[in-house]
Structures are given as C-alpha cells and as structure tokens.
Design a protein around this motif. Sequence first.
Motif, PDB file in Angstrom:
ATOM      1  N   PRO A  50      88.465  69.364  58.716  1.00 43.80           N
ATOM      2  CA  PRO A  50      87.599  70.331  58.024  1.00 43.80           C
ATOM      3  C   PRO A  50      86.170  70.386  58.540  1.00 43.80           C
ATOM      4  N   LEU A  51      85.719  69.353  59.225  1.00 43.97           N
ATOM      5  CA  LEU A  51      84.336  69.329  59.693  1.00 43.97           C
ATOM      6  C   LEU A  51      84.215  69.716  61.163  1.00 43.97           C
ATOM      7  N   GLY A  52      85.338  69.990  61.802  1.00 40.90           N
ATOM      8  CA  GLY A  52      85.307  70.435  63.187  1.00 40.90           C
ATOM      9  C   GLY A  52      84.922  69.347  64.169  1.00 40.90           C
ATOM     10  N   VAL A  53      85.506  68.166  64.028  1.00 39.54           N
ATOM     11  CA  VAL A  53      85.209  67.056  64.927  1.00 39.54           C
ATOM     12  C   VAL A  53      85.933  67.255  66.259  1.00 39.54           C
ATOM     13  N   LYS A  54      85.223  67.081  67.346  1.00 42.27           N
ATOM     14  CA  LYS A  54      85.862  67.102  68.664  1.00 42.27           C
ATOM     15  C   LYS A  54      86.468  65.726  68.884  1.00 42.27           C
ATOM     16  N   GLU A  55      87.771  65.685  69.072  1.00 42.92           N
ATOM     17  CA  GLU A  55      88.503  64.423  69.008  1.00 42.92           C
ATOM     18  C   GLU A  55      88.091  63.385  70.040  1.00 42.92           C
ATOM     19  N   GLU A 138      77.862  70.234  53.738  1.00 38.35           N
ATOM     20  CA  GLU A 138      79.179  70.508  54.309  1.00 38.35           C
ATOM     21  C   GLU A 138      80.120  69.335  54.059  1.00 38.35           C
ATOM     22  N   LEU A 139      79.572  68.134  54.124  1.00 39.69           N
ATOM     23  CA  LEU A 139      80.356  66.935  53.815  1.00 39.69           C
ATOM     24  C   LEU A 139      80.826  66.967  52.366  1.00 39.69           C
ATOM     25  N   LEU A 140      79.930  67.328  51.453  1.00 41.89           N
ATOM     26  CA  LEU A 140      80.283  67.351  50.028  1.00 41.89           C
ATOM     27  C   LEU A 140      81.408  68.330  49.743  1.00 41.89           C
ATOM     28  N   ASP A 141      81.431  69.430  50.476  1.00 42.83           N
ATOM     29  CA  ASP A 141      82.432  70.472  50.231  1.00 42.83           C
ATOM     30  C   ASP A 141      83.742  70.230  50.969  1.00 42.83           C
ATOM     31  N   ALA A 142      83.774  69.215  51.825  1.00 44.63           N
ATOM     32  CA  ALA A 142      85.004  68.888  52.545  1.00 44.63           C
ATOM     33  C   ALA A 142      85.962  68.145  51.607  1.00 44.63           C
ATOM     34  N   PRO A 143      87.259  68.253  51.850  1.00 42.94           N
ATOM     35  CA  PRO A 143      88.208  67.513  51.008  1.00 42.94           C
ATOM     36  C   PRO A 143      88.094  66.015  51.239  1.00 42.94           C
ATOM     37  N   SER A 144      88.315  65.248  50.192  1.00 49.85           N
ATOM     38  CA  SER A 144      88.319  63.794  50.328  1.00 49.85           C
ATOM     39  C   SER A 144      89.390  63.392  51.331  1.00 49.85           C
ATOM     40  N   THR A 343      71.459  53.256  40.142  1.00 48.37           N
ATOM     41  CA  THR A 343      71.172  54.283  41.129  1.00 48.37           C
ATOM     42  C   THR A 343      71.936  54.048  42.418  1.00 48.37           C
ATOM     43  N   ALA A 344      72.129  55.114  43.141  1.00 48.04           N
ATOM     44  CA  ALA A 344      72.697  54.989  44.480  1.00 48.04           C
ATOM     45  C   ALA A 344      71.614  54.462  45.410  1.00 48.04           C
ATOM     46  N   ALA A 345      72.016  53.600  46.339  1.00 49.83           N
ATOM     47  CA  ALA A 345      71.056  52.999  47.265  1.00 49.83           C
ATOM     48  C   ALA A 345      71.722  52.792  48.624  1.00 49.83           C
ATOM     49  N   GLU A 346      71.017  52.196  49.532  1.00 46.10           N
ATOM     50  CA  GLU A 346      71.467  51.937  50.910  1.00 46.10           C
ATOM     51  C   GLU A 346      71.707  53.250  51.658  1.00 46.10           C
ATOM     52  N   PRO A 347      70.633  53.843  52.179  1.00 49.99           N
ATOM     53  CA  PRO A 347      70.696  55.188  52.749  1.00 49.99           C
ATOM     54  C   PRO A 347      71.341  55.289  54.128  1.00 49.99           C
ATOM     55  N   PHE A 348      72.180  56.307  54.272  1.00 51.85           N
ATOM     56  CA  PHE A 348      72.781  56.672  55.552  1.00 51.85           C
ATOM     57  C   PHE A 348      72.393  58.113  55.858  1.00 51.85           C
ATOM     58  N   ILE A 349      72.070  58.387  57.116  1.00 52.27           N
ATOM     59  CA  ILE A 349      71.656  59.719  57.521  1.00 52.27           C
ATOM     60  C   ILE A 349      72.381  60.141  58.792  1.00 52.27           C
ATOM     61  N   VAL A 350      72.476  61.444  58.978  1.00 51.40           N
ATOM     62  CA  VAL A 350      72.955  62.032  60.224  1.00 51.40           C
ATOM     63  C   VAL A 350      71.793  62.841  60.791  1.00 51.40           C
ATOM     64  N   GLY A 360      79.348  62.515  62.928  1.00 49.28           N
ATOM     65  CA  GLY A 360      78.558  61.756  61.964  1.00 49.28           C
ATOM     66  C   GLY A 360      78.971  62.068  60.540  1.00 49.28           C
ATOM     67  N   LEU A 361      79.188  63.358  60.253  1.00 51.62           N
ATOM     68  CA  LEU A 361      79.640  63.745  58.917  1.00 51.62           C
ATOM     69  C   LEU A 361      81.032  63.184  58.629  1.00 51.62           C
ATOM     70  N   GLU A 362      81.894  63.189  59.619  1.00 51.77           N
ATOM     71  CA  GLU A 362      83.250  62.655  59.440  1.00 51.77           C
ATOM     72  C   GLU A 362      83.223  61.148  59.206  1.00 51.77           C
ATOM     73  N   TYR A 363      82.295  60.469  59.873  1.00 58.95           N
ATOM     74  CA  TYR A 363      82.139  59.029  59.642  1.00 58.95           C
ATOM     75  C   TYR A 363      81.747  58.762  58.191  1.00 58.95           C
TER      76      TYR A 363
END
Length: 471
Positions: A50-55, A138-144, A343-350, A360-363
């Motif tokens: 769903p996120l269009g990852v190039k394999e 886009e990550l939030l809207d992708a299926p689990s 609260t949510a903590a430990e930040p990850f960013i793309v 990155g989103l797929e990760y």
Amino acid sequence: MNRREILRRTAAAGLLATPAAGLLAGCATSGGGDDKKDAGYKGTKSEQNPLGVKEDAPLDVVIFNGGFGEEYAKSHEAMYKEKYPKAEIKHAATQEIGKTLQPRFVDGSPPDVVNNSGKDQIDPNGLVSQNALADLNELLDAPSLDIPGKKVRDTLLPGTVEVGSYDGKFLVLNYTYAAYGIWYSTKLFTDRGWQYGKTWDEHIALCKQIKAAGIAPWTYPGAHPRYMSWPVISTAIKFGGPSVALAIDNLEPNAWKSDAMKAAADAWHQIVKDKYILAGSAGLDHIQSQTAWSQGKAAFVSCGSWLENEQAKVTPAGFNMTVVPTPSLGAGDKLPFEAIRGTAAEPFIVPAKAKNVAGGLEYLRTMLSMKGAQDFTKKVSSLTVVAGSSQGVELPFGLSSVVKAMEASGSNGFNWVYNSYYRKLERELVDAACGEFFAGRIGPDEFLDQCQKGADSIAQDSSFKKYKRAA
C-alpha cells in the motif's frame, strides 16, 4: 519509554534548534523528498504494497542506542527483510544522534528512518519548521500489517497521533507508551510496613517516617532536574484540571504562575525545606540517582516507565519496583488520585529528503504490527502505542504495575506537549529552574517566575515556530 524521555543540552543538540539558523536550508522541503533523487526508489502501490515500496531499494536506519538498546530494531529490520528480501538494510546505532546526523541533514542525504532520541536529539521544532520531515498520514491510512480489517491509525492508543502532530500534520511517531509517576520498591515498603500516601499530607508523614528510619525519602538527577518538573506539573494538573497543561502548552501569559502551579510548587518545596532529598543528589545524573534508589539509599524517584529496563542490570532480585500517581493535594482536586500522566514517547521520524521515504514508512508500519510491537515489549520491557499488544506477553513486575496504573487512571489520564513543541523550554529553561529549586537555592515563587520567563522568551522569539493545541 526509557532513555531519554531524554536529555540534551550539548551544542550539537542545538544545531537545529532554531529555524533562523538556517542549518537545514539545504534540505528544507514541503514534501517527501526530491522527486529526481527518489525516482528510483518508488514501487507500484497495491493491496499487498500500500505504500509503494520498491522491493530492492536500500533502507538506511539509525537508532538511538540508549535504554532500549538496538536489538529490538534489528528484529524489526529482519521482519522488513523477510517481506523485501532484495532490500539491503544499513543499520547504525549511536548515542549522538544530532552530532552524527546533522551533517547528513544539511547536505540532503539523511537516513530513511531515525530514532530521534537521547540527550543529543535533534530539536523537533527545528525539523518541523524547516519542513524536514515526511508527512506520516499516509502511514496512518495504510492497512495494518497483521491486524485484519484495521488501518494503522485504528490500532493506536489514544493520544499517539496528537502528541506527534504539528499544525494538523502527523510528523513524528512516538513508539512507546509511557506512564510517568513516582516509583518505589514494593519489597522495601513491605519489609518496613510502609504504605504509599494518596494525599500530600500522608506523603509528607511517610517521608518523615522514612527519614527517621535512616533512608532518604527522595533522590533525583541533579544533572537533569527536569525529572522533578514532571511530578510538580502533574500535581498542578490534578489540582486545577487539564486546562493547566493547555495553558502551558500554548505559552499563555502567566500559565506557570496559575493558582494550581503555585499550590503544587508550594507543596513540593516542603521536601526541600525538610531535607527529604538524598544528600548529593544535585550532583548525580539519572543513572546514578536511580542506582542509589535501587540500592535502598532513597525510597522514591520520579521517572517514566522505561525505568525498569534502564535499571535492569543493577536492580536487586525481588526489588519489585512499582509506579504510582502523584499524591492529591486535597479534596478539591479536579482529577482523582488515580489520574496519571500517560503519553507516547521515543520519537521516530522519516526525513522528507530520505532516498527511500516509502521504505521508511513501511518500516514504521512493521514496527506498528502486532508482531513487531509484542517483540519490542518482550525485548525491552516497555509498552508500545499499539493497542492490546501487551496481551499474552509476560510482563516484569514494574511494567505490570504500569499497566495497572494506566487502567486505574482510565479516562482521567493527562499529558502535556510543550516539551515536544519547544524542546529548549523544558530541556534548558525549566531544567535550570528545577535545578535551583530542588537544590534549595530558590523558593517556589522564584522557581515559577523563572519558568514563566523562560516560556515568555520562547513566545517572544520569532525564530521559534509556534503551535496551538486545542482543548
């Protein structure tokens, strides 16, 4: 949640602190990276992708090597590799995120995923204001990945999206879910016949009893005294209600001088005046103060739910640490004793300029799978933001107490986000005021005045992008 929820005052950490510095000018962007640079790293979106990852696109991951270590990340990378076996994964771990990555942000070649944590964390405000982060909606809207029938957003605990959002854009995934409270050893209290006090008067009476037994009631990390701002603010919010946090988050005039904050500061000043703090605490860092606590030299510490994992190597067998909410000031408190900060903590960013944004989103989607979340909890004894992921996992004593505390708190849980909006305010200005206050060099009025001056300085500084949190 561990690590740190957390501490950074080095010059390197200030690299990206202010938009005016222009240090990210080379990578500022409004979208998911440079189209020409990313053209070879985009796959075709499908139901299975769903996120269009190039394999076969490489994936570059940099992890903060703090209280959680890096083994959990290697497991997530193995999960990613299982789905995309042609992808080469570059893994790096460091305690100096800012120093290591600042040059890569400047020259437009940041990693695809960054665990932006630790004392050398890159200031989120600087990254956000310069459009250096990819939008995660886009990550939030992708299926689990493995929870049938649900989008990723539907699998997350309340508040996860809010704490990582800036002006309506979800830019930071805070992966762990932490409870912040007061910690003590169940074994110590059972052996001594002590019972945690739910009101402030009961707490002070217990502190007197503990001191009489030859044990310091409290210790704290004088190198990072903001740890003690957490119970002070929590006490104020329980006394005055969630609007206390909202005013602080929105930099409202005199938010730090509200009646609730004054009542809380007056109360906590008593443990300073009555010498209920372990001698020498002002010279300790968080590990040293927590180790003294683990050794039975003090009864209480203020920390988040990463504490158990962070202290695992030095905690005596049977210590059985437990987290509890801050005591209530009295019957007039607007929130019950059971209310606790979560609260949510430990930040990850793309990064927006990452070569493989889709990867990155797929990760992150892999991390937010039930399998990925449960594996994390098993490895590091910390909860994640994936709802229900602790079920079926054997939890250590301390983390079990966190789950119980959060369940008891229920809808009365609270949080604040000024520390995410304006890192400098908590990590430098409030931190300095707490250092003076808990070392006994200033009283509650001057403490609040210093905090307010710090907030006002941020509010008046045009180099800081301002954010408004809705009630």
